[in-house]
Scaffold this motif. Structure first.
Motif, PDB file in Angstrom:
ATOM      1  N   LEU A  95       0.827  -1.202   0.000  1.00 56.80           N
ATOM      2  CA  LEU A  95       0.000   0.000   0.000  1.00 56.80           C
ATOM      3  C   LEU A  95       0.871   1.265   0.000  1.00 56.80           C
ATOM      4  N   VAL A  96       1.740   1.366   1.011  1.00 62.06           N
ATOM      5  CA  VAL A  96       2.560   2.567   1.161  1.00 62.06           C
ATOM      6  C   VAL A  96       3.560   2.689   0.003  1.00 62.06           C
ATOM      7  N   GLY A  97       4.200   1.582  -0.344  1.00 63.81           N
ATOM      8  CA  GLY A  97       5.203   1.609  -1.413  1.00 63.81           C
ATOM      9  C   GLY A  97       4.611   2.071  -2.727  1.00 63.81           C
ATOM     10  N   MET A  98       3.436   1.530  -3.070  1.00 65.44           N
ATOM     11  CA  MET A  98       2.847   1.883  -4.353  1.00 65.44           C
ATOM     12  C   MET A  98       2.293   3.295  -4.358  1.00 65.44           C
ATOM     13  N   PHE A 154      10.923  -0.983   0.558  1.00 66.92           N
ATOM     14  CA  PHE A 154      11.753  -0.318  -0.449  1.00 66.92           C
ATOM     15  C   PHE A 154      11.750  -0.981  -1.831  1.00 66.92           C
ATOM     16  N   PRO A 155      11.931  -2.302  -1.901  1.00 66.13           N
ATOM     17  CA  PRO A 155      11.914  -2.906  -3.252  1.00 66.13           C
ATOM     18  C   PRO A 155      10.605  -2.647  -4.004  1.00 66.13           C
ATOM     19  N   ILE A 156       9.499  -2.616  -3.270  1.00 67.62           N
ATOM     20  CA  ILE A 156       8.211  -2.360  -3.925  1.00 67.62           C
ATOM     21  C   ILE A 156       8.170  -0.929  -4.443  1.00 67.62           C
ATOM     22  N   LEU A 157       8.532   0.000  -3.577  1.00 66.44           N
ATOM     23  CA  LEU A 157       8.511   1.413  -3.955  1.00 66.44           C
ATOM     24  C   LEU A 157       9.448   1.660  -5.139  1.00 66.44           C
ATOM     25  N   ASN A 158      10.658   1.165  -5.015  1.00 68.79           N
ATOM     26  CA  ASN A 158      11.677   1.418  -6.020  1.00 68.79           C
ATOM     27  C   ASN A 158      11.296   0.842  -7.381  1.00 68.79           C
TER      28      ASN A 158
END
Lengths: 283, 265
Positions: A95-98, A154-158
């Motif tokens: 949720l937060v990453g995306m 981090f991997p999701i966001l990145n």
């Protein structure tokens, strides 16, 4: 290259479709199964010969299996607890990453402003901030979830950000030419073209979320009445019960693997018809 | 490639004033890039309604820039382009630019969706366009399962569904093998004669330009400018054997000379 248009090329050659299916399954699973057998064999050999009278260092596989069976209800409930924490942390990370990836993809200024802090979230030594997390969230599952989240986000966001920013230039021109609004461009172009990147991030984070949950439990300790796998590991270590310790490690590993498989499965469902990474029947 | 904030803020650029007749009128359009390079010197070009005009030139001569300015994709530094009010433009890129997660049918409908056509009309027009490029029967296939030639057919169909008055093509066949390219050239001519749009076709292949067009505009690099405007006095419909005709070779030689002349300067 096989195509649905020329479906005859990919139809099973064997007479019976059932046999062909069994054959395909065997071809897919035989190699890792063989590796498993070799691994267990090697482990058994080592445990019986070199560590024959030091099995507290390397237990025999069947002793580990026995310990797992005897402690099955405890092991199961610990696994369920860790699973719940990891799932909550992973969900929060998605949720937060995306959301942050979408926000950062909207303007270079936002990306430049926020990205360093996303990196820091990744580089902060989790063990060092653990006391702060416990201070804020207490000796309970919430702290564990926060740790799992911090490790997985981090991997999701990145990757999502990378995906949203690597939309094909010509595609953007095409949408611009036909006056697509930013929202339409996002929904019909940027988001779908980011999906392969998003799932690359999710696959990495799936395993990390489980590791995060166990690290979290390790740090928080047995604060609550019942603990997950991380707590049980501490107990087993204290009792020098290597058999149980190994059983817990195996359970934790399988749990991470299950997460990975689930995420890969969903990714495959979404991409199987169009993305190279999800295609199997290519000859 | 990530876009810079300047590009994100970019507005559709060119002033489009209505003209009386159809066709395109380009008046002293030039392009100087922010780094100071002149991609295109002030250029005038008029293309009559329903004409098929090709622009040839070496890479870096500004032919694609000119086409992008006409399409409204790149802002011109000076000058203006005009075309009939409300005329629909379609642009075909060198790369087929299909969306890989959409089937052939859904790809063919993409621009109709963006332009706000209702579902029934989208279905009807897309089916018609797919038939026009001989892709019927492939509706449920995904682009990755299409050959290069079929991908380009789909790209053409996607644009044709809009029933454009002006068809802009930026080296659409340059990535295809010789045989596929010649087939698609013939198909394009057949579609052009039945649909009657105005076609502006950018290529670096002079034989392709001569074969397709009634007029070939030759451009030269450093700075980008038009150096020749050559009529092709060959009648339509054209067939492959026209490539052996003396007139074809004559015009090709003229274009070739103009290209070399431009390169020397």
């Amino acid at each position: 290259m096989s195509t649905p248009a020329f479906a005859a090329d990919v139809a099973p050659r064997a007479g019976s479709p059932v046999l062909a299916r069994i054959g395909a399954i065997a071809r897919a699973y035989a190699p890792p199964a063989l590796v498993f057998v070799v691994f267990i064999g090697f482990w058994s050999l080592l445990a019986v010969t070199v560590y024959g009278d030091q099995n507290y260092l390397l237990p025999r596989p069947w002793d580990v299996a026995q310990a797992a069976w005897e402690e099955r209800s405890q092991l199961w409930s610990a696994t369920v607890i860790t699973f719940t924490e990891a799932a909550a942390g992973f969900g929060l990370a998605i949720l937060v990453g995306m959301v942050f990836a979408v926000v950062m993809s909207q303007a270079k200024l936002l990306e430049r402003s926020l990205y360093p802090y996303a990196v820091m979230l990744q580089t902060v030594p989790i063990v060092a901030v653990a006391p702060v997390i416990v201070l804020w969230f207490g000796y309970n599952q919430r702290s564990v979830i926060v740790v799992a989240f911090m490790i997985a986000v981090f991997p999701i966001l990145n990757n999502t950000l990378l995906g949203l920013l690597s939309t094909d230039r010509n595609h953007v021109d095409l949408f611009r030419l036909h006056k697509a609004s930013r929202l339409r461009q996002f929904v019909k172009l940027r988001l779908p073209s980011a999906i392969p990147h998003v799932f690359a991030g999710l696959r990495v984070s799936a395993g990390l979320a489980v590791i995060g949950a166990i690290v979290g439990e390790f740090i928080i300790g047995s604060g609550g009445s019942e603990g997950g796998l991380g707590v049980k590991v501490i107990y087993a270590q204290g009792k020098l019960d290597t058999n149980l310790l190994f059983a817990e490690v195996v359970a934790a590993t399988l749990l991470g693997f299950l997460f990975f498989v689930l995420v890969s499965y969903v990714g495959n469902l979404l991409m199987r018809s169009w993305h190279e990474s999800a295609l199997k029947n290519d000859v | 490639m990530p876009m810079t904030s300047a590009e994100r803020a970019e507005k559709p650029p060119t002033v489009t004033a209505p003209t009386d007749g159809g066709g395109i009128h380009v008046r002293s359009v030039s392009k100087v890039f922010p780094n100071g390079t002149t991609a295109l010197e002030p250029t005038d070009l008029a293309v009559g309604e329903g004409q098929f005009v090709s622009i040839v030139g070496p890479s870096g001569c500004g032919k694609s820039t000119l086409l992008r300015i006409i399409a409204g994709l790149t802002p011109a530094t000076t000058g203006e382009c005009s075309m009939p009010t409300g005329s629909r433009r379609a642009f075909v890129f060198q790369d087929a630019t299909l969306l890989p997660w959409r089937t052939v049918r859904k790809n063919a409908q993409l621009l109709l969706e963006l332009e706000g056509f209702d579902k029934a009309e989208r279905e009807r027009r897309a089916a018609e366009a797919l038939k026009l490029v001989s892709l019927e029967g492939f509706e449920k296939v995904y682009p990755r399962n299409l050959s290069g030639g079929m991908k380009m057919r789909l790209s053409l169909a996607r644009a044709l569904g809009l029933q454009p008055k002006l068809f802009l093509m930026d080296e659409p066949f340059s990535a295809l093998d010789e045989l596929t390219r010649e087939t698609l050239q013939d198909e394009l001519l057949r579609i052009w004669s039945s649909e009657g749009f105005t076609a502006l076709f950018v290529t670096h292949n002079l034989y392709e330009a001569v074969y397709l067009s009634s007029r070939v505009v030759v451009m030269s690099a450093r700075p980008g400018r038009i150096v020749a405007d050559i009529d092709v006095p060959l009648p339509y419909p054209r067939t492959p054997d026209i490539r052996q005709a003396p007139e074809f070779n004559e015009v090709s030689a003229k274009v070739s000379a103009a290209l070399r002349g431009g390169a020397v300067q």
